[in-house]
Design a protein around this motif. Structure first.
Motif, PDB file in Angstrom:
ATOM      1  N   LEU A  34       2.369   0.724  -8.511  1.00 44.00           N
ATOM      2  CA  LEU A  34       2.731  -0.248  -7.746  1.00 44.00           C
ATOM      3  C   LEU A  34       1.436  -1.081  -7.361  1.00 44.00           C
ATOM      4  O   LEU A  34       1.802  -2.440  -7.253  1.00 44.00           O
ATOM      5  CB  LEU A  34       3.511   0.445  -6.528  1.00 44.00           C
ATOM      6  CG  LEU A  34       4.551   1.005  -6.737  1.00 44.00           C
ATOM      7  CD1 LEU A  34       5.255   1.813  -5.641  1.00 44.00           C
ATOM      8  CD2 LEU A  34       5.497   0.163  -7.592  1.00 44.00           C
ATOM      9  N   LEU A  35       0.372  -0.643  -7.087  1.00 45.51           N
ATOM     10  CA  LEU A  35      -0.856  -1.408  -6.760  1.00 45.51           C
ATOM     11  C   LEU A  35      -1.159  -2.459  -7.914  1.00 45.51           C
ATOM     12  O   LEU A  35      -1.513  -3.420  -7.636  1.00 45.51           O
ATOM     13  CB  LEU A  35      -1.866  -0.306  -6.415  1.00 45.51           C
ATOM     14  CG  LEU A  35      -1.702   0.720  -5.095  1.00 45.51           C
ATOM     15  CD1 LEU A  35      -2.919   1.236  -5.037  1.00 45.51           C
ATOM     16  CD2 LEU A  35      -1.594  -0.346  -3.918  1.00 45.51           C
ATOM     17  N   PRO A  41      -0.737  -1.942  -0.170  1.00 47.50           N
ATOM     18  CA  PRO A  41      -0.855  -0.260  -0.309  1.00 47.50           C
ATOM     19  C   PRO A  41       0.139   0.415   0.782  1.00 47.50           C
ATOM     20  O   PRO A  41       0.985   1.318   0.127  1.00 47.50           O
ATOM     21  CB  PRO A  41      -2.167  -0.191   0.231  1.00 47.50           C
ATOM     22  CG  PRO A  41      -3.105  -1.429  -0.102  1.00 47.50           C
ATOM     23  CD  PRO A  41      -2.011  -2.449   0.015  1.00 47.50           C
ATOM     24  N   VAL A  42       0.398  -0.118   2.020  1.00 50.81           N
ATOM     25  CA  VAL A  42       1.349   0.442   2.766  1.00 50.81           C
ATOM     26  C   VAL A  42       2.811   0.324   2.440  1.00 50.81           C
ATOM     27  O   VAL A  42       3.617   1.575   2.294  1.00 50.81           O
ATOM     28  CB  VAL A  42       1.097   0.064   4.187  1.00 50.81           C
ATOM     29  CG1 VAL A  42       2.237   0.676   5.251  1.00 50.81           C
ATOM     30  CG2 VAL A  42      -0.145   0.365   4.845  1.00 50.81           C
ATOM     31  N   ALA A  44       3.605  -0.180  -0.728  1.00 51.45           N
ATOM     32  CA  ALA A  44       3.769   0.633  -1.943  1.00 51.45           C
ATOM     33  C   ALA A  44       4.042   2.099  -1.740  1.00 51.45           C
ATOM     34  O   ALA A  44       4.964   2.791  -2.178  1.00 51.45           O
ATOM     35  CB  ALA A  44       2.604   0.444  -2.735  1.00 51.45           C
ATOM     36  N   ASN A  45       3.243   2.621  -0.553  1.00 54.97           N
ATOM     37  CA  ASN A  45       3.259   3.990  -0.172  1.00 54.97           C
ATOM     38  C   ASN A  45       4.623   4.420   0.268  1.00 54.97           C
ATOM     39  O   ASN A  45       5.216   5.374   0.183  1.00 54.97           O
ATOM     40  CB  ASN A  45       2.173   4.263   0.757  1.00 54.97           C
ATOM     41  CG  ASN A  45       1.940   5.957   1.040  1.00 54.97           C
ATOM     42  OD1 ASN A  45       2.491   6.646   0.173  1.00 54.97           O
ATOM     43  ND2 ASN A  45       1.392   6.115   2.071  1.00 54.97           N
ATOM     44  N   VAL A  46       5.300   3.302   1.291  1.00 54.04           N
ATOM     45  CA  VAL A  46       6.512   3.736   1.952  1.00 54.04           C
ATOM     46  C   VAL A  46       7.524   3.577   0.733  1.00 54.04           C
ATOM     47  O   VAL A  46       8.414   4.440   0.704  1.00 54.04           O
ATOM     48  CB  VAL A  46       6.766   2.596   3.069  1.00 54.04           C
ATOM     49  CG1 VAL A  46       8.087   2.759   3.216  1.00 54.04           C
ATOM     50  CG2 VAL A  46       5.680   2.750   4.370  1.00 54.04           C
ATOM     51  N   SER A  47       7.632   2.621  -0.178  1.00 54.32           N
ATOM     52  CA  SER A  47       8.611   2.312  -1.066  1.00 54.32           C
ATOM     53  C   SER A  47       8.714   3.656  -1.989  1.00 54.32           C
ATOM     54  O   SER A  47       9.765   4.080  -2.429  1.00 54.32           O
ATOM     55  CB  SER A  47       8.551   1.096  -1.851  1.00 54.32           C
ATOM     56  OG  SER A  47       8.627   0.136  -0.775  1.00 54.32           O
ATOM     57  N   ASN A  48       7.430   4.098  -2.354  1.00 57.39           N
ATOM     58  CA  ASN A  48       7.200   5.203  -3.234  1.00 57.39           C
ATOM     59  C   ASN A  48       7.943   6.473  -2.761  1.00 57.39           C
ATOM     60  O   ASN A  48       8.646   7.195  -3.320  1.00 57.39           O
ATOM     61  CB  ASN A  48       5.811   5.296  -3.487  1.00 57.39           C
ATOM     62  CG  ASN A  48       5.485   6.351  -4.476  1.00 57.39           C
ATOM     63  OD1 ASN A  48       5.854   6.474  -5.551  1.00 57.39           O
ATOM     64  ND2 ASN A  48       4.836   7.299  -4.119  1.00 57.39           N
ATOM     65  N   ASN A  49       7.540   6.767  -1.261  1.00 54.25           N
ATOM     66  CA  ASN A  49       7.930   7.651  -0.773  1.00 54.25           C
ATOM     67  C   ASN A  49       9.495   7.984  -0.834  1.00 54.25           C
ATOM     68  O   ASN A  49      10.244   9.004  -1.190  1.00 54.25           O
ATOM     69  CB  ASN A  49       7.447   8.208   0.492  1.00 54.25           C
ATOM     70  CG  ASN A  49       7.847   9.281   1.390  1.00 54.25           C
ATOM     71  OD1 ASN A  49       9.157   9.292   2.001  1.00 54.25           O
ATOM     72  ND2 ASN A  49       7.058  10.289   1.499  1.00 54.25           N
ATOM     73  N   LEU A  91       1.803   9.080  11.601  1.00 60.29           N
ATOM     74  CA  LEU A  91       0.308   8.740  11.342  1.00 60.29           C
ATOM     75  C   LEU A  91       0.180   7.528  10.574  1.00 60.29           C
ATOM     76  O   LEU A  91      -0.520   6.764  10.576  1.00 60.29           O
ATOM     77  CB  LEU A  91      -0.401   9.988  10.796  1.00 60.29           C
ATOM     78  CG  LEU A  91      -0.842  11.232  11.909  1.00 60.29           C
ATOM     79  CD1 LEU A  91      -1.424  12.261  10.988  1.00 60.29           C
ATOM     80  CD2 LEU A  91      -1.705  10.562  12.932  1.00 60.29           C
ATOM     81  N   LEU A  92       0.861   7.741   9.074  1.00 59.46           N
ATOM     82  CA  LEU A  92       0.757   6.478   8.233  1.00 59.46           C
ATOM     83  C   LEU A  92       0.902   5.094   8.902  1.00 59.46           C
ATOM     84  O   LEU A  92       0.434   4.247   8.625  1.00 59.46           O
ATOM     85  CB  LEU A  92       1.517   6.839   7.210  1.00 59.46           C
ATOM     86  CG  LEU A  92       1.787   5.697   6.045  1.00 59.46           C
ATOM     87  CD1 LEU A  92       0.276   5.584   5.287  1.00 59.46           C
ATOM     88  CD2 LEU A  92       3.043   5.867   5.183  1.00 59.46           C
ATOM     89  N   LEU A  93       1.937   5.314   9.939  1.00 53.78           N
ATOM     90  CA  LEU A  93       2.389   3.977  10.315  1.00 53.78           C
ATOM     91  C   LEU A  93       1.678   3.506  11.601  1.00 53.78           C
ATOM     92  O   LEU A  93       1.853   2.193  11.997  1.00 53.78           O
ATOM     93  CB  LEU A  93       3.918   4.088  11.046  1.00 53.78           C
ATOM     94  CG  LEU A  93       4.745   4.393  10.006  1.00 53.78           C
ATOM     95  CD1 LEU A  93       6.221   4.560  10.613  1.00 53.78           C
ATOM     96  CD2 LEU A  93       4.941   3.221   8.777  1.00 53.78           C
ATOM     97  N   ASN A  94       0.662   4.396  12.108  1.00 51.61           N
ATOM     98  CA  ASN A  94      -0.089   4.001  13.323  1.00 51.61           C
ATOM     99  C   ASN A  94      -1.662   4.195  13.143  1.00 51.61           C
ATOM    100  O   ASN A  94      -2.161   3.705  13.958  1.00 51.61           O
ATOM    101  CB  ASN A  94       0.480   4.910  14.633  1.00 51.61           C
ATOM    102  CG  ASN A  94       1.684   4.726  14.990  1.00 51.61           C
ATOM    103  OD1 ASN A  94       1.796   3.694  15.847  1.00 51.61           O
ATOM    104  ND2 ASN A  94       2.722   5.514  14.501  1.00 51.61           N
TER     105      ASN A  94
END
Length: 253
Positions: A34-35, A41-42, A44-49, A91-94
């Motif tokens: 995705l990158l 990055p965020v 990509a990480n969220v959609s990937n999860n 944590l990822l979101l904050n």
């Protein structure tokens, strides 16, 4: 999204689903993909999860026979995984990820060492206990699963390696049964994190859908392959993936 990009993301999902079923670290395939196509990055990480959740569920289903007799273990560690996954997603979101990501390669390499030492550690434990009944590692293991859940909800790459490293070092059980439990716990972590992301974060649903379709197929295929691997070969896969994950994460740091 053009056809080439869609095919590449879907194929990455298949590979990630298969890898997650056998050992984990499927994120190391889909996230860099995705990158490479320019996703932030965020996002990509969220959609990937979100996209990988069906894949880990299909892997857990593929290992359903090995889950027999593990109900108590799954309930106990499942609570830790749910709490950890929720905390990691928040944590990822904050929080910025620089400090947390810095320790990830060390954690993964430590897990690889534990996997390699599993037979010797198990023999040592049997000698100390006189060959007693299986245990689940007490409070330290529960806290370890909790910590792995936090990491899994935050980023997720090699979450399975960390779980298998701890399980293999402490729990006296067949490696395939431990892998089955790992798949269930990973699905809980990814699932609760996905709920948080869907509720409060931006998700690229086209990307998530492609990864979901690919990882579901890959999870079923990976479970079929992984169940046929002997313990020695499985340890080799775990260590290879873990070392590769550490190298990739250090290179991106």
């Amino acid at each position: 999204m053009d056809v080439v990009e869609a095919v590449a993301i879907g194929a990455a999902g298949v590979a990630a689903g298969g890898m997650n079923a056998v050992v984990g670290s499927g994120t190391l395939i889909t996230f860099p993909t995705l990158l490479a196509f320019g996703y932030p990055p965020v996002l990509a990480n969220v959609s990937n999860n979100v996209g990988l959740v069906p894949g880990v569920l299909s892997a857990a289903y593929g290992y359903r026979r090995e889950l027999a007799g593990q109900r108590r273990r799954l309930i106990r560690f499942g609570a830790a995984s749910l709490l950890g996954g929720l905390a990691g997603a928040l944590l990822l979101l904050n929080l910025p990820d620089a400090a947390f990501r810095a320790v990830v390669p060390v954690l993964i390499l430590t897990a690889c060492v534990l996997v390699l030492l599993q037979p010797r550690l198990n023999r040592w434990m049997r000698e100390r206990s006189g060959g007693g009944s299986r245990t689940d590692g007490g409070v330290p293991m529960w806290l370890g699963v909790l910590g792995t859940g936090v990491y899994g909800g935050y980023f997720g790459a090699a979450q399975g390696v960390l779980l298998m490293g701890m399980f293999g070092a402490v729990l006296r059980d067949d490696l395939q049964r431990l892998n089955a439990a790992k798949n269930v716990l990973a699905s809980l972590v990814n699932g609760v994190a996905a709920v948080v992301f869907i509720a409060v974060a931006d998700v690229d649903w086209a990307v998530a859908g492609l990864i979901a379709a690919g990882s579901t197929a890959g999870g079923l295929l990976g479970a079929r392959l992984g169940r046929k691997l002997p313990p020695t070969a499985m340890r080799g896969v775990i260590v290879t993936v873990g070392v590769t994950a550490s190298v990739l994460l250090i290179a991106r740091a």
